[in-house]
Scaffold this motif. Structure first.
Motif, PDB file in Angstrom:
ATOM      1  N   ARG A 136      38.676  47.067  48.056  1.00 30.14           N
ATOM      2  CA  ARG A 136      37.784  45.928  48.287  1.00 30.14           C
ATOM      3  C   ARG A 136      37.051  45.527  47.008  1.00 30.14           C
ATOM      4  N   THR A 137      36.837  46.485  46.118  1.00 30.67           N
ATOM      5  CA  THR A 137      36.090  46.214  44.887  1.00 30.67           C
ATOM      6  C   THR A 137      36.923  46.589  43.666  1.00 30.67           C
ATOM      7  N   VAL A 138      36.532  46.029  42.542  1.00 31.42           N
ATOM      8  CA  VAL A 138      37.199  46.307  41.272  1.00 31.42           C
ATOM      9  C   VAL A 138      36.398  47.380  40.527  1.00 31.42           C
ATOM     10  N   ASP A 139      36.989  48.574  40.433  1.00 31.01           N
ATOM     11  CA  ASP A 139      36.343  49.663  39.700  1.00 31.01           C
ATOM     12  C   ASP A 139      37.412  50.427  38.922  1.00 31.01           C
ATOM     13  N   LYS A 177      34.787  40.643  41.198  1.00 26.05           N
ATOM     14  CA  LYS A 177      34.180  41.667  42.044  1.00 26.05           C
ATOM     15  C   LYS A 177      35.163  42.195  43.090  1.00 26.05           C
ATOM     16  N   LYS A 178      36.047  41.321  43.572  1.00 24.05           N
ATOM     17  CA  LYS A 178      36.997  41.696  44.618  1.00 24.05           C
ATOM     18  C   LYS A 178      38.390  41.884  44.026  1.00 24.05           C
ATOM     19  N   ALA A 179      39.149  42.799  44.606  1.00 24.99           N
ATOM     20  CA  ALA A 179      40.506  43.062  44.125  1.00 24.99           C
ATOM     21  C   ALA A 179      41.384  41.821  44.240  1.00 24.99           C
ATOM     22  N   ASP A 181      40.721  38.875  43.700  1.00 22.05           N
ATOM     23  CA  ASP A 181      40.486  37.933  42.604  1.00 22.05           C
ATOM     24  C   ASP A 181      41.494  38.112  41.476  1.00 22.05           C
TER      25      ASP A 181
END
Length: 414
Positions: A136-139, A177-179, A181
């Motif tokens: 869900r997030t880009v990390d 912020k979101k994958a 994207d």
């Protein structure tokens, strides 16, 4: 325009006014039933056929109509004979000539790419969709998992690492912020890897006179079969083709090429068993020139496990070719089996040390999910694919098109 934009269209710019109008229209619930009623019945439009395909289709229909008409007439005669009490065996001796199975409508090159890349596309697409569903997030974990996914898709360690680093930069630049994207960016980067600043180098170096193609590759990758199919392709195009069986030491190699020559009606130059490959090539070169041949294809040995001997043999063949025709060979093509994945990359690296390669023949792409190896070879060695094998049929080979390949690989993911 970049290759990705030519294939899938440029990313549309955001239009806030238009977005507001769309959102307002969606919120008008009263309009929804009417829209659904108007659009519920979707008619599937078949793709238009070329004039040649249309003519072939009509010939097939005419042939089938004639066959079933004759079959019905025979059945009627048999029934009449039964009613008269006559010997049916005598009546049925007059056999109806059953028409040959009609030839299928020829596939376009794009259809062949889509068919042969189906396994690769589905495998890569399934992994990519699952990947984006899980994040869900880009990390940092996102980038590490993405790199692993790309390696498993056979794009190669170097490609995967480079792409992950580029995406880290893009994510910061776009403040993603979101994958989701980054999904389009990932696919765009994969296409850019093959594009190599627009220098595809895929065109075959055809000559006005004799064109000499030297084929190398380990045993079992489909090298000789590819030569036979290409001989058929060029002969169908009206070219005068000749083959040279220079793999004189492997049992059955000469016989296999001779059988292909018989099958596609192309002459094959051979020598005595265990003869010097260079002497067979010399005979083939002289014969090709004296007989005004357009394309000469030379099959060579593939004993990569004994690199010193193979290098000496290929160097000698190269000297003989140049002695007869100084600017030849015009193509030195390595056949690699796509289904071997990264092993194909290893073979390309080893053979490029032995002899200068102008391109690859990618075989067995239809039976594998490892088509991503094309990107690895392109990125690490900058050797273009020049021919691609689509399947088992005699015409299942063609000149490589990066646009058709990338479209076939990524269709439905963008």
């Amino acid at each position: 325009m970049a290759l990705f934009d030519r294939l899938f269209g440029a990313k549309p710019e955001e239009n806030l006014e238009e977005s507001a109008l769309v959102e307002e229209a969606v919120q008008e619930e009263d309009a929804v039933p009417e829209i659904l009623e108007e659009t519920d019945a979707v008619t599937e439009v078949e793709p238009a056929l070329t004039p040649e395909q249309e003519a072939q289709k009509q010939r097939t229909l005419d042939l089938m109509e004639r066959y079933y008409a004759e079959k019905a007439a025979l059945a009627a005669r048999v029934q009449e004979a039964q009613e008269r009490g006559e010997d049916i065996a005598i009546q049925t001796k007059e056999a109806v000539e059953v028409p040959a199975e009609p030839e299928p409508v020829l596939e376009t090159d794009q259809e062949k790419y889509e068919r042969s890349l189906e396994k690769t596309r589905k495998g890569f697409g399934a992994r990519l969709n699952e990947f984006f569903a899980n994040f869900r997030t880009v990390d940092e974990e996102f980038f590490e998992e993405l790199e692993e996914l790309l390696i498993l898709s056979d794009v190669g360690v170097q490609v995967a690492s480079t792409l992950a680093e580029d995406l880290r930069y893009e994510a910061k630049l776009q403040k993603a912020k979101k994958a989701s994207d980054l999904q389009r960016v990932i696919l765009e980067k994969l296409v850019n890897i093959y594009e190599k600043d627009g220098q595809f180098k895929e065109a075959i170096n055809m000559q006005d006179g004799l064109t000499v193609m030297l084929f190398v590759g380990v045993n079992g990758v489909g090298k000789t079969t590819s030569i036979g199919k290409l001989a058929y392709k060029y002969r169908q195009a009206g070219k005068k083709v000749m083959l040279v069986a220079a793999d004189t030491f492997r049992a059955g190699a000469v016989a296999q090429l001779v059988e292909w020559g018989r099958r596609v009606d192309v002459p094959v130059v051979t020598g005595p068993e265990k003869s010097d490959p260079a002497s067979v090539v010399f005979d083939g070169m002289e014969k090709a020139i004296s007989e005004d041949v357009d394309i000469l294809m030379i099959d060579t040995a593939g004993r990569l496990q004994n690199k010193d001997n193979l290098m000496a043999e290929l160097e000698k063949i190269g000297r003989i070719v140049k002695r007869v025709l100084p600017d030849a060979p015009h193509e030195t093509l390595l056949a690699v089996d796509a289904s071997t994945g990264q092993n194909a990359l290893v073979q390309a690296k080893e053979f490029s040390k032995i002899t200068p390669l102008t391109g690859l023949v990618l075989t067995k792409i239809d039976g594998t999910a490892r088509g991503g190896v094309v990107l690895a070879i392109r990125q690490e060695l900058d050797i273009p694919v020049k021919f691609i094998g689509f399947g088992e049929k005699i015409d299942d080979i063609g000149e490589f098109s990066s646009e058709d390949f990338m479209r076939g690989l990524l269709e439905g993911l963008v």
